[in-house]
Design a protein around this motif. Structure first.
Motif, PDB file in Angstrom:
ATOM      1  N   SER A  11       0.863  -1.174   0.000  1.00  0.00           N
ATOM      2  CA  SER A  11       0.000   0.000   0.000  1.00  0.00           C
ATOM      3  C   SER A  11       0.900   1.225   0.000  1.00  0.00           C
ATOM      4  CB  SER A  11      -0.917   0.012   1.226  1.00  0.00           C
ATOM      5  OG  SER A  11      -1.784   1.132   1.197  1.00  0.00           O
ATOM      6  N   THR A  12       0.783   2.059  -1.032  1.00  0.00           N
ATOM      7  CA  THR A  12       1.643   3.231  -1.172  1.00  0.00           C
ATOM      8  C   THR A  12       0.799   4.455  -1.491  1.00  0.00           C
ATOM      9  OG1 THR A  12       2.008   2.801  -3.523  1.00  0.00           O
ATOM     10  CG2 THR A  12       3.596   1.844  -1.969  1.00  0.00           C
ATOM     11  N   GLU A  13       1.401   5.623  -1.372  1.00  0.00           N
ATOM     12  CA  GLU A  13       0.659   6.861  -1.617  1.00  0.00           C
ATOM     13  C   GLU A  13       1.542   7.891  -2.311  1.00  0.00           C
ATOM     14  OE1 GLU A  13      -1.471  10.449   0.965  1.00  0.00           O
ATOM     15  OE2 GLU A  13      -1.498   8.395   1.757  1.00  0.00           O
ATOM     16  N   ILE A  22      -3.835   6.717  -3.357  1.00  0.00           N
ATOM     17  CA  ILE A  22      -3.395   5.580  -2.542  1.00  0.00           C
ATOM     18  C   ILE A  22      -3.541   4.301  -3.369  1.00  0.00           C
ATOM     19  CG2 ILE A  22      -3.743   4.285  -0.402  1.00  0.00           C
ATOM     20  CD1 ILE A  22      -5.149   6.851   0.682  1.00  0.00           C
ATOM     21  N   ASP A  24      -3.293   0.283  -3.614  1.00  0.00           N
ATOM     22  CA  ASP A  24      -3.274  -0.978  -2.870  1.00  0.00           C
ATOM     23  C   ASP A  24      -3.173  -2.121  -3.875  1.00  0.00           C
ATOM     24  OD1 ASP A  24      -3.725  -0.417   0.096  1.00  0.00           O
ATOM     25  OD2 ASP A  24      -5.341   0.761  -0.823  1.00  0.00           O
ATOM     26  N   VAL A  41     -11.906  -2.226   0.332  1.00  0.00           N
ATOM     27  CA  VAL A  41     -11.161  -0.969   0.169  1.00  0.00           C
ATOM     28  C   VAL A  41     -12.109   0.217   0.191  1.00  0.00           C
ATOM     29  CG1 VAL A  41      -9.770   0.391  -1.454  1.00  0.00           C
ATOM     30  CG2 VAL A  41      -9.212  -2.009  -1.027  1.00  0.00           C
ATOM     31  N   TYR A  45     -11.678   3.268   2.897  1.00  0.00           N
ATOM     32  CA  TYR A  45     -11.555   4.680   2.515  1.00  0.00           C
ATOM     33  C   TYR A  45     -12.943   5.203   2.127  1.00  0.00           C
ATOM     34  CZ  TYR A  45      -6.663   3.121   1.944  1.00  0.00           C
ATOM     35  OH  TYR A  45      -5.406   2.592   2.142  1.00  0.00           O
ATOM     36  N   HIS A  51     -12.524   5.195  -6.307  1.00  0.00           N
ATOM     37  CA  HIS A  51     -11.780   3.947  -6.086  1.00  0.00           C
ATOM     38  C   HIS A  51     -11.625   3.284  -7.454  1.00  0.00           C
ATOM     39  CE1 HIS A  51     -12.452   4.408  -1.772  1.00  0.00           C
ATOM     40  NE2 HIS A  51     -13.722   4.635  -2.055  1.00  0.00           N
ATOM     41  N   GLY A 121       2.972   1.375  -6.336  1.00  0.00           N
ATOM     42  CA  GLY A 121       2.428   0.238  -5.594  1.00  0.00           C
ATOM     43  C   GLY A 121       3.097  -1.066  -5.976  1.00  0.00           C
ATOM     44  N   SER A 125       5.791  -3.842  -4.010  1.00  0.00           N
ATOM     45  CA  SER A 125       5.278  -5.201  -3.802  1.00  0.00           C
ATOM     46  C   SER A 125       6.377  -6.223  -4.085  1.00  0.00           C
ATOM     47  CB  SER A 125       4.079  -5.462  -4.725  1.00  0.00           C
ATOM     48  OG  SER A 125       3.019  -4.583  -4.446  1.00  0.00           O
TER      49      SER A 125
END
Length: 215
Positions: A11-13, A22, A24, A41, A45, A51, A121, A125
């Motif tokens: 999970s990155t932003e 964000i 995922d 998700v 959020y 999304h 992301g 990973s």
């Protein structure tokens, strides 16, 4: 047969003109699981505006799906999908959640932002290559052991277990496409004295220097 996938997602932003993106990343085992993950998700959020998502699923017949989730057509889902495909990944889903920062990014800006978020992301990973093959049990006398160990070592094959009694049993992993040639070499080098049996088929991958079997 082999393909790239993820062992552990991330999970990155990133931020772009005060909008938060964000990303995922998930390993998926079915389309139903992908939709369940998406719902989770969305709940996590719940106050976000978008999304957007994409996934590539399948080992032989490949399915691709994506969604812009309210963003202008082609600015979110497709860029995410292209990032997944660009890494040649399968059974992977990426969801990018956007919190709007008050400044419009335009179509080009959105494409760049969703692409960058997806890449970040996947970069964070754990990507692996899963290989389809077989567990082989090789039974030999002690005279033939050295020759067999040489053949396995030459191919870089992983030995799962060795059992020493009046004979030696070696359990080894081999990619599907290498099995036939290995059998020929073992027969030739041991004058047909070694016995080779399939213990089963499986997927396996090198993870942090160790071979993991996926039953």
């Amino acid at each position: 047969m082999q393909y790239k996938t993820i062992y552990e997602g991330a999970s990155t932003e990133i931020s772009e003109k005060k909008s938060r993106f964000i990303a995922d990343v998930f390993l998926i085992s079915s389309e139903e699981e992908a939709m369940s993950i998406l719902e989770g998700v969305r709940k996590k959020y719940w106050d976000a505006r978008h999304h957007c998502w994409a996934y590539v699923f399948g080992e032989t017949q490949i399915l691709e799906r994506c969604s812009d989730d309210g963003e202008p057509s082609g600015t979110a889902g497709k860029p995410i999908l292209e990032v997944i495909k660009g890494e040649n990944l399968r059974n992977v889903m990426v969801i990018v959640t956007r919190y709007f920062g008050g400044t419009l990014l335009g179509t080009g800006g959105l494409v760049r932002a969703y692409t960058a978020a997806s890449k970040e992301g996947l970069l964070c990973s754990h990507i692996i290559t899963k290989i389809f093959g077989f567990k082989l049990k090789i039974t030999t006398d002690y005279t033939g052991l050295g020759k067999i160990q040489y053949l396995l070592g030459k191919r870089g094959l992983t030995t799962l277990d060795s059992i020493y009694t009046h004979q030696v049993e070696v359990i080894v992993l081999i990619p599907e496409e290498e099995e036939k040639q290995l059998l020929l070499e073992i027969t030739e080098d041991t004058n047909g004295q070694a016995k080779v049996e399939r213990e089963g088929e499986c997927w396996f991958a090198n993870i942090n220097g160790e071979m993991k079997v996926f039953e």
